[in-house]
Design a protein around this motif. Structure first.
Motif, PDB file in Angstrom:
ATOM      1  N   SER A 117      -2.309  -2.043 -88.630  1.00 12.76           N
ATOM      2  CA  SER A 117      -3.669  -1.923 -88.081  1.00 12.76           C
ATOM      3  C   SER A 117      -4.455  -0.976 -88.968  1.00 12.76           C
ATOM      4  O   SER A 117      -3.862  -0.184 -89.731  1.00 12.76           O
ATOM      5  CB  SER A 117      -3.621  -1.359 -86.656  1.00 12.76           C
ATOM      6  N   GLY A 118      -5.759  -1.030 -88.823  1.00  9.60           N
ATOM      7  CA  GLY A 118      -6.604  -0.104 -89.575  1.00  9.60           C
ATOM      8  C   GLY A 118      -6.275   1.335 -89.222  1.00  9.60           C
ATOM      9  O   GLY A 118      -6.294   2.218 -90.087  1.00  9.60           O
ATOM     10  N   SER A 119      -5.966   1.581 -87.958  1.00 13.34           N
ATOM     11  CA  SER A 119      -5.629   2.950 -87.528  1.00 13.34           C
ATOM     12  C   SER A 119      -4.377   3.439 -88.253  1.00 13.34           C
ATOM     13  O   SER A 119      -4.337   4.569 -88.757  1.00 13.34           O
ATOM     14  CB  SER A 119      -5.375   2.988 -86.016  1.00 13.34           C
ATOM     15  N   GLU A 120      -3.365   2.605 -88.302  1.00 11.75           N
ATOM     16  CA  GLU A 120      -2.130   3.001 -88.999  1.00 11.75           C
ATOM     17  C   GLU A 120      -2.389   3.210 -90.484  1.00 11.75           C
ATOM     18  O   GLU A 120      -1.801   4.101 -91.098  1.00 11.75           O
ATOM     19  CB  GLU A 120      -1.063   1.919 -88.840  1.00 11.75           C
ATOM     20  N   ALA A 256     -12.499   4.996 -99.365  1.00 14.14           N
ATOM     21  CA  ALA A 256     -13.473   4.002 -98.884  1.00 14.14           C
ATOM     22  C   ALA A 256     -12.766   3.139 -97.841  1.00 14.14           C
ATOM     23  O   ALA A 256     -11.860   2.374 -98.190  1.00 14.14           O
ATOM     24  CB  ALA A 256     -13.976   3.152-100.037  1.00 14.14           C
ATOM     25  N   ASP A 257     -13.165   3.286 -96.586  1.00 10.69           N
ATOM     26  CA  ASP A 257     -12.532   2.520 -95.507  1.00 10.69           C
ATOM     27  C   ASP A 257     -13.153   1.121 -95.479  1.00 10.69           C
ATOM     28  O   ASP A 257     -14.291   0.933 -95.053  1.00 10.69           O
ATOM     29  CB  ASP A 257     -12.742   3.243 -94.169  1.00 10.69           C
ATOM     30  N   GLU A 258     -12.363   0.149 -95.935  1.00  5.77           N
ATOM     31  CA  GLU A 258     -12.842  -1.234 -96.084  1.00  5.77           C
ATOM     32  C   GLU A 258     -12.400  -2.119 -94.924  1.00  5.77           C
ATOM     33  O   GLU A 258     -12.390  -3.349 -95.062  1.00  5.77           O
ATOM     34  CB  GLU A 258     -12.310  -1.821 -97.400  1.00  5.77           C
ATOM     35  N   ALA A 285      -7.918  -4.004 -93.355  1.00  6.91           N
ATOM     36  CA  ALA A 285      -7.202  -4.692 -92.265  1.00  6.91           C
ATOM     37  C   ALA A 285      -8.028  -5.933 -91.906  1.00  6.91           C
ATOM     38  O   ALA A 285      -8.452  -6.659 -92.799  1.00  6.91           O
ATOM     39  CB  ALA A 285      -7.013  -3.755 -91.071  1.00  6.91           C
ATOM     40  N   LYS A 286      -8.293  -6.153 -90.647  1.00  8.31           N
ATOM     41  CA  LYS A 286      -9.180  -7.201 -90.125  1.00  8.31           C
ATOM     42  C   LYS A 286      -9.267  -8.467 -91.002  1.00  8.31           C
ATOM     43  O   LYS A 286      -8.472  -9.379 -90.864  1.00  8.31           O
ATOM     44  CB  LYS A 286     -10.568  -6.608 -89.886  1.00  8.31           C
ATOM     45  N   GLY A 287     -10.231  -8.521 -91.895  1.00 10.18           N
ATOM     46  CA  GLY A 287     -10.469  -9.718 -92.712  1.00 10.18           C
ATOM     47  C   GLY A 287      -9.318 -10.073 -93.635  1.00 10.18           C
ATOM     48  O   GLY A 287      -9.272 -11.175 -94.187  1.00 10.18           O
TER      49      GLY A 287
HETATM   50  C1  LIG Z   1     -13.849   0.978 -90.445  1.00  6.92           C
HETATM   51  C2  LIG Z   1     -12.684   0.883 -89.517  1.00  6.92           C
HETATM   52  N1  LIG Z   1     -11.554   1.543 -89.815  1.00  6.92           N
HETATM   53  C3  LIG Z   1     -10.470   1.457 -89.030  1.00  6.92           C
HETATM   54  C4  LIG Z   1     -10.489   0.711 -87.876  1.00  6.92           C
HETATM   55  C5  LIG Z   1      -9.286   0.661 -87.006  1.00  6.92           C
HETATM   56  O1  LIG Z   1      -8.672  -0.558 -87.093  1.00  6.92           O
HETATM   57  P1  LIG Z   1      -7.650  -1.047 -85.953  1.00  6.92           P
HETATM   58  O2  LIG Z   1      -8.453  -1.320 -84.732  1.00  6.92           O
HETATM   59  O3  LIG Z   1      -7.024  -2.258 -86.576  1.00  6.92           O
HETATM   60  O4  LIG Z   1      -6.661   0.042 -85.759  1.00  6.92           O
HETATM   61  C6  LIG Z   1     -11.646  -0.006 -87.543  1.00  6.92           C
HETATM   62  C7  LIG Z   1     -11.690  -0.845 -86.334  1.00  6.92           C
HETATM   63  O5  LIG Z   1     -12.704  -1.322 -85.926  1.00  6.92           O
HETATM   64  C8  LIG Z   1     -12.764   0.095 -88.377  1.00  6.92           C
HETATM   65  O6  LIG Z   1     -13.905  -0.537 -88.076  1.00  6.92           O
END
Ligand SMILES: Cc1ncc(COP(=O)(O)O)c(C=O)c1O
Length: 460
Positions: A117-120, A256-258, A285-287
């Motif tokens: 995940s983006g958080s991880e 840079a958080d992508e 993550a996501k895309g």
């Molecule tokens: C810029 C950004 N970083 C990190 C995250 C966290 O991602 P995740 O919800 O997959 O943990 C998000 C989630 O929306 C985000 O928009």
């Protein structure tokens, strides 16, 4: 799944939703079931077709119903459903994807660490950054500077990286070692100022913060190229060059958080390409899998990677599902689809049309500003246009009201404070954009009608 008639009761009794007010949902019996999806549309439990202007949660970039992605997952599950990447083992999908991500990202990012995940990914970055400075013999370089309204995830470290006051207000956050500067939010903070002068001033806040903390205590600066969940805050052109100058001047790592901007959202593969950012670390993550599988990655630049590889010994960090073969296979197929269908070029080509369409809403009595980049957009809602006046508190009342009206007319837009944000699937055609704009106008009209009837209580 419980019988159709019971799902609502079961959901309200047993399912705690993320970022949701459980009491309000329960009292109003207010949950929507999403049953299926195809292309840019989702269908709810009542069979209503809704244009998904948010790509799920900014992630379903290639759109719904891609059988190829299901087949990639199926094939990989049959061949090797799981194996870890600890203890000197690897798998073909993890290697192939790492290779591809290095090829796609800006030069100098040559190592990939996988997460789910983006958080991880952002937690991983906090550990890497601090380890890097420890190995440099500068363990006092601990603090990571972020921005108000930044969103970097929900784990303890990621929520501390984020600059959301509602999140910090719960559970004793932020952790020590995080600090914040203002975002480059021209409309919200300085709409009378020249945008480029404001962009420089917002970036200069980084230098002021570094000097306040003492450069010897600062480890890194983190920013989304465009702040997404904070309200699609699009920086003036002057912002990122100045931020990078300051990072270099004080030898601060740049992250840079992508997670939102990556994979075509801004009309280039990465937001860092759009804004010419050269980061040391890049979470995504996501895309990456268009949301078909949970997967994230941290692209690590040579400076940090070489230090960790050469001097850290074992990097004592990782997840059971780091480099999960099924998730990696799906991500790889997703990238293949994006390349084959030229989706990044498609966004770049249609971005002016998207901008024009959304900007046509600027004449609406509720709209104070429209801004877009690529397929990202924000519509600021205001009580008065001339001079601009915000709605009376609580902030977010009118945004929520408009969000609910969007669903009524068959559109998903998200409310952030009292603005509406959109991030439709990258496969949107001109016709889809027309439909999105038409429905957004209908929702704005319904919102305005409510406000005229009961200005202070509508949406409460
Ligand atoms: C810029 C950004 N970083 C990190 C995250 C966290 O991602 P995740 O919800 O997959 O943990 C998000 C989630 O929306 C985000 O928009």
């Amino acid at each position: 799944m419980p019988a159709q008639t019971n799902w609502l009761t079961s959901d309200l009794e047993h399912h705690l939703h993320p970022f949701s007010n459980a009491r309000a949902m329960s009292d109003k019996r207010d949950v929507r079931l999403i049953e299926r999806a195809d292309g840019v549309y989702i269908w709810d439990g009542e069979g209503r077709r809704i244009l998904d202007g948010m790509s799920g949660l900014w992630c379903v970039n290639v759109g719904y119903g891609r059988e190829e992605l299901a087949r990639a997952a199926y094939d990989q599950m049959c061949r090797l459903p799981y194996y870890n990447t600890f203890f000197k083992t690897t798998t073909a999908p993890a290697v192939t994807l790492a290779d591809k991500l290095v090829e796609l990202t800006p030069a100098g990012l040559n190592r990939v660490f996988f997460a789910n995940s983006g958080s991880e990914a952002n937690d991983t970055i906090v550990r890497m950054v601090r380890l890097y400075w420890e190995l440099e013999g500068r363990p006092e370089r601990q603090t990571i500077i972020s921005r108000t309204h930044a969103y970097h995830g929900s784990t303890l470290a990621a929520a501390s990286l984020g600059g959301m006051s509602n999140m910090h207000g719960q559970g004793g956050l932020p952790l020590p070692g995080f600090d914040y500067i203002m975002p480059p939010y021209h409309f919200g903070l300085a709409r009378d100022e020249d945008p480029e002068a404001f962009g420089r001033r917002a970036a200069d806040a980084l230098e002021a913060k570094i000097l306040e903390l003492g450069p010897e205590h600062v480890a890194a600066f983190i920013g989304e190229p465009v702040q997404g969940a904070g309200g699609v805050i699009i920086p003036p052109a002057s912002y990122w060059p100045r931020i990078q100058e300051i990072c270099r001047k004080y030898d601060i790592l740049l992250i840079a958080d992508e997670v939102i901007c990556g994979f075509g959202r801004t009309g280039r593969w990465f937001g860092s390409d759009t804004y010419d950012i050269r980061p040391d670390l890049m979470p995504m993550a996501k895309g990456l899998s268009s949301g078909y599988q949970p997967i994230a990655a941290v692209l690590v630049g040579d400076r940090v990677a070489n230090k960790i590889v050469d001097e850290a010994g074992e990097f004592a960090h990782g997840f059971t599902y780091s480099g999960h073969p099924v998730a990696c296979a799906v991500a790889m197929k997703n990238i293949e689809i994006m390349e084959r269908e030229h989706l990044v070029e498609h966004v770049a080509e249609l971005a002016p049309y998207f901008h024009e369409g959304l900007s046509s809403l600027a004449d609406h009595p509720l709209v104070g500003e429209v801004r877009t980049v690529g397929f990202l957009g924000a519509i600021e809602l205001v009580k008065n246009k001339d001079p601009i006046e915000a709605f009376e508190p609580p902030v977010g009342r009118v945004g929520t009201l408009c969000r609910d009206h969007c669903v009524d007319v068959g559109l998903v837009m998200r409310g952030v404070r009292d603005s509406m944000v959109v991030a439709p699937p990258l496969i949107c055609t001109r016709e889809h954009i027309d439909e999105l704009v038409d429905k957004a106008r209908q929702a704005l009209d319904l919102t305005l009608a409510d406000l005229k009837q009961a200005p202070a209580t509508a949406g409460a």
